[in-house]
Scaffold this active site. Structure first.
Site, PDB file in Angstrom:
ATOM      1  CB  CYS A  73     -35.538 -33.474  61.834  1.00  0.00           C
ATOM      2  SG  CYS A  73     -36.466 -33.067  63.606  1.00  0.00           S
ATOM      3  CB  CYS A  76     -32.679 -35.371  65.753  1.00  0.00           C
ATOM      4  SG  CYS A  76     -33.789 -36.579  63.886  1.00  0.00           S
ATOM      5  CB  CYS A 121     -38.534 -36.249  63.046  1.00  0.00           C
ATOM      6  SG  CYS A 121     -36.816 -36.959  62.603  1.00  0.00           S
ATOM      7  CB  CYS A 124     -36.400 -37.441  66.452  1.00  0.00           C
ATOM      8  SG  CYS A 124     -37.472 -35.185  66.422  1.00  0.00           S
ATOM      9  CB  CYS A 145     -49.368 -28.825  55.435  1.00  0.00           C
ATOM     10  SG  CYS A 145     -49.981 -27.194  55.705  1.00  0.00           S
TER      11      CYS A 145
END
Length: 157
Positions: A73, A76, A121, A124, A145
């Site tokens: 991510c 984070c 995510c 976060c 995607c």
């Protein structure tokens, strides 16, 4: 005239925002204010990750990245996808046939008038993209995607 009335009625239905479409505010392990996110992320990364935007197709250098490593991510650093699960979907966005279990959360996105499976995510809450059922049939059949700006690539050492 009947077609016009039917069109207006259909558009009204698709644009209604009922309570069923609204999602609860979820608390995430990594939580920051909008001001903090804006100082940490580029404007396009903020738009995608925090406002559920979409980057233009074929603009991410990660789209054609086929090096060995892991995708985390961009907000984070939570590991989200492995390079061995990446494939070229031809859509213009990095695509994967599976996520790292437990690190990606799923929800519904009804912004276009129909429901899509949205990915976030799990650490976060950053918006990543969407998952579809048109991926490689010889593996999972899924196509995650993902907006490239929502990811950072960490090469395998």
């Amino acid at each position: 005239m009947k077609k016009l009335i039917l069109f207006c009625f259909t558009m009204t239905l698709f644009n209604c925002n009922s309570n069923a479409q609204k999602t609860e505010q979820k608390t995430y392990k990594v939580s920051k204010t909008d001001a903090e996110w804006k100082t940490q992320l580029s404007s396009i990364a903020y738009h995608v990750l925090r406002e559920a935007g979409t980057e233009h197709p074929f603009t991410s250098p990660l789209n054609k990245n086929y090096k060995k490593g892991i995708y985390v991510c961009a907000a984070c650093d939570t590991p989200l996808f492995k390079s061995e699960h990446k494939f070229d979907s031809g859509t213009g966005w990095p695509s994967f046939d599976r996520e790292i279990k437990g690190n990606v959360a799923f929800g519904s996105d009804n912004k276009l008038g129909y429901s899509r499976d949205e990915e976030h995510c799990a650490t976060c809450g950053g918006h990543l993209g969407h998952v579809f059922n048109d991926g490689p049939r010889d593996t999972t059949g899924k196509r995650h995607c993902i907006n490239g700006v929502a990811l950072k690539f960490i090469p395998k050492k």
